[in-house]
Design a protein around this motif. Structure first.
Motif, PDB file in Angstrom:
ATOM      1  N   ALA A   3      77.228  73.352  33.961  1.00 13.09           N
ATOM      2  CA  ALA A   3      77.292  72.322  34.321  1.00 13.09           C
ATOM      3  C   ALA A   3      78.034  70.954  34.431  1.00 13.09           C
ATOM      4  O   ALA A   3      78.512  70.327  35.157  1.00 13.09           O
ATOM      5  CB  ALA A   3      75.730  71.768  34.265  1.00 13.09           C
ATOM      6  N   GLN A   4      78.277  70.810  33.264  1.00  4.25           N
ATOM      7  CA  GLN A   4      79.183  69.662  32.426  1.00  4.25           C
ATOM      8  C   GLN A   4      80.848  69.973  33.477  1.00  4.25           C
ATOM      9  O   GLN A   4      81.127  68.575  34.094  1.00  4.25           O
ATOM     10  CB  GLN A   4      79.521  69.607  30.954  1.00  4.25           C
ATOM     11  CG  GLN A   4      80.483  68.242  30.267  1.00  4.25           C
ATOM     12  CD  GLN A   4      80.093  66.804  30.918  1.00  4.25           C
ATOM     13  OE1 GLN A   4      78.476  66.926  30.945  1.00  4.25           O
ATOM     14  NE2 GLN A   4      80.903  66.149  30.739  1.00  4.25           N
TER      15      GLN A   4
ATOM     16  N   ARG B  68      80.230  68.457  36.559  1.00  2.00           N
ATOM     17  CA  ARG B  68      80.587  67.498  37.160  1.00  2.00           C
ATOM     18  C   ARG B  68      82.043  66.610  36.850  1.00  2.00           C
ATOM     19  O   ARG B  68      82.507  65.940  36.867  1.00  2.00           O
ATOM     20  CB  ARG B  68      79.573  66.594  35.830  1.00  2.00           C
ATOM     21  CG  ARG B  68      78.219  67.407  36.235  1.00  2.00           C
ATOM     22  CD  ARG B  68      77.115  65.946  35.437  1.00  2.00           C
ATOM     23  NE  ARG B  68      77.730  66.279  34.076  1.00  2.00           N
ATOM     24  CZ  ARG B  68      76.412  67.181  33.350  1.00  2.00           C
ATOM     25  NH1 ARG B  68      75.452  67.731  34.645  1.00  2.00           N
ATOM     26  NH2 ARG B  68      76.191  67.358  32.407  1.00  2.00           N
TER      27      ARG B  68
ATOM     28  N   ALA C 154      84.041  67.005  39.929  1.00  2.00           N
ATOM     29  CA  ALA C 154      83.247  66.136  40.929  1.00  2.00           C
ATOM     30  C   ALA C 154      84.508  64.994  40.769  1.00  2.00           C
ATOM     31  O   ALA C 154      84.442  64.816  41.649  1.00  2.00           O
ATOM     32  CB  ALA C 154      82.034  66.351  40.917  1.00  2.00           C
TER      33      ALA C 154
ATOM     34  N   TYR D  74      87.049  64.064  43.461  1.00  2.00           N
ATOM     35  CA  TYR D  74      87.071  63.091  44.517  1.00  2.00           C
ATOM     36  C   TYR D  74      87.779  62.395  45.114  1.00  2.00           C
ATOM     37  O   TYR D  74      86.872  62.397  46.554  1.00  2.00           O
ATOM     38  CB  TYR D  74      86.181  61.969  43.590  1.00  2.00           C
ATOM     39  CG  TYR D  74      87.009  60.394  43.616  1.00  2.00           C
ATOM     40  CD1 TYR D  74      87.158  59.603  44.235  1.00  2.00           C
ATOM     41  CD2 TYR D  74      87.926  60.980  42.214  1.00  2.00           C
ATOM     42  CE1 TYR D  74      87.777  58.476  43.927  1.00  2.00           C
ATOM     43  CE2 TYR D  74      89.235  59.322  42.130  1.00  2.00           C
ATOM     44  CZ  TYR D  74      89.098  58.787  42.475  1.00  2.00           C
ATOM     45  OH  TYR D  74      90.149  57.437  42.354  1.00  2.00           O
TER      46      TYR D  74
ATOM     47  N   ARG E 239      80.732  70.805  45.271  1.00  3.48           N
ATOM     48  CA  ARG E 239      79.069  70.344  45.356  1.00  3.48           C
ATOM     49  C   ARG E 239      78.510  72.023  45.973  1.00  3.48           C
ATOM     50  O   ARG E 239      77.465  72.429  45.359  1.00  3.48           O
ATOM     51  CB  ARG E 239      78.979  69.929  46.669  1.00  3.48           C
ATOM     52  CG  ARG E 239      80.131  68.740  46.183  1.00  3.48           C
ATOM     53  CD  ARG E 239      78.834  67.711  45.412  1.00  3.48           C
ATOM     54  NE  ARG E 239      79.383  65.705  45.413  1.00  3.48           N
ATOM     55  CZ  ARG E 239      79.446  65.777  43.829  1.00  3.48           C
ATOM     56  NH1 ARG E 239      78.566  65.944  42.629  1.00  3.48           N
ATOM     57  NH2 ARG E 239      79.561  64.619  44.137  1.00  3.48           N
TER      58      ARG E 239
ATOM     59  N   GLN F 292      77.909  73.620  42.248  1.00  3.32           N
ATOM     60  CA  GLN F 292      76.897  72.736  41.714  1.00  3.32           C
ATOM     61  C   GLN F 292      75.519  73.224  42.064  1.00  3.32           C
ATOM     62  O   GLN F 292      73.989  73.280  41.068  1.00  3.32           O
ATOM     63  CB  GLN F 292      77.152  71.544  41.145  1.00  3.32           C
ATOM     64  CG  GLN F 292      77.734  70.704  40.490  1.00  3.32           C
ATOM     65  CD  GLN F 292      77.990  69.058  40.180  1.00  3.32           C
ATOM     66  OE1 GLN F 292      78.342  68.973  41.847  1.00  3.32           O
ATOM     67  NE2 GLN F 292      78.089  68.617  40.164  1.00  3.32           N
TER      68      GLN F 292
END
Length: 298
Positions: free
Chosen positions: A175-176, A179, A182, A186, A196, A199
């Protein structure tokens, strides 16, 4: 199966070879057949080179006899789509056996070094297929290297494979990583969309739903689940024209692979009943011959 392969051999279109690979892969899915894996890897050894375009049959010779110099024909590359499905086929055959899955990961590393570009973008998908909902640290490290590849197709497939590997696990390390990705992508909508999606897979059902093509302690393969995974991976072999275009709805094929990660206990009247349950993973089997005892880790 031999009859189907004979029918496919009659087709003169280049898709014939791709269809043969898919049929053989589906026939031996989850079997761990070593000979079939070796036969598939032989297809990856082919280095497809450019060839001159064949002249058309209706083409007439030039009227000027003095200028008969043949112009160099434009070079065209033969269809190499079948090599992408060969890599997926290796993962599809090997994923049913733990040792076979581990050996296939080694072969994928070799293919990334010596394979063709179309093989490079498919290797992350094969790694994700072998390790669905099994976020092992070496696999995460491998995919994290591919997520910043110069080839955008490799990077996109590596990001989606990270989601497949950790689907429904709420893995903190994974998950890190997502992130960070992301924030890195961006400004690129296509890459951000895949991040996304990954995730969403990792946090699927807040950790109560996962993906698994096997059930009954990985002893029985679910054919609809494998078909759903294979359909989605087929779409990602050309993500630019499918997932990133107007066919993003094809991600719903993963529904056939979903299974609950929670337990509900009821009595004879189907009323909820509290039960003490130990959750763990079998580590080793010890005990006298014929009476094995499983030790679980907590």
């Amino acid at each position: 199966m031999k009859r189907q392969l004979v029918f496919l051999l009659v087709i003169e279109h280049p898709i014939s070879k791709t269809a043969q690979i898919i049929v053989e892969a589906c026939a031996f899915a989850g079997t761990g057949n070593v000979l079939k894996v070796q036969a598939m890897l032989h297809h990856c050894d082919e280095h497809i080179n450019m060839k001159e375009k064949e002249p058309e049959k209706d083409e007439t010779p030039a009227a000027d006899g003095a200028a008969k110099e043949e112009e160099k024909k434009p070079e065209t590359k033969p269809d190499d789509t079948f090599q992408a499905f060969v890599v997926i086929a290796v993962a599809l055959i090997s994923m049913g056996v733990d040792i076979g899955a581990e050996m296939s990961l080694r072969q994928f590393h070799h293919l990334m070094h010596y394979g063709e570009p179309i093989i490079w973008k498919t290797v992350p998908l094969a790694i994700g297929l072998v390790s669905v909902s099994n976020p092992q640290l070496p696999i995460l490290d491998t995919l994290s290297k591919y997520r910043h590849d110069n080839d955008l197709a490799v990077a996109l497939n590596a990001i989606f494979a990270m989601g497949l590997v950790g689907v429904g696990t709420n893995n903190v390390c994974l998950a890190q990583m997502l992130r960070v990705l992301a924030g890195y992508y961006y400004k690129e909508p296509n890459c951000l969309f895949i991040v996304r999606v990954a995730q969403g897979l990792v946090h699927m059902g807040k950790g109560t739903i996962g993906l698994n093509p096997f059930f009954a302690d990985r002893s029985i393969m679910s054919r609809p689940a494998v078909a759903g995974l294979l359909a989605v991976l087929t779409v990602f072999t050309d993500a630019k024209n499918f997932i990133l275009d107007k066919y993003h709805w094809m991600l719903y094929f993963l529904v056939t692979t979903m299974y609950p990660r929670f337990l509900i206990t009821v009595d004879k009247k189907l009323e909820s009943m509290p039960v003490t349950v130990r959750v763990g993973q079998a580590l080793v089997v010890v005990g006298p011959a014929g009476k094995p005892r499983t030790i679980s880790g907590f």
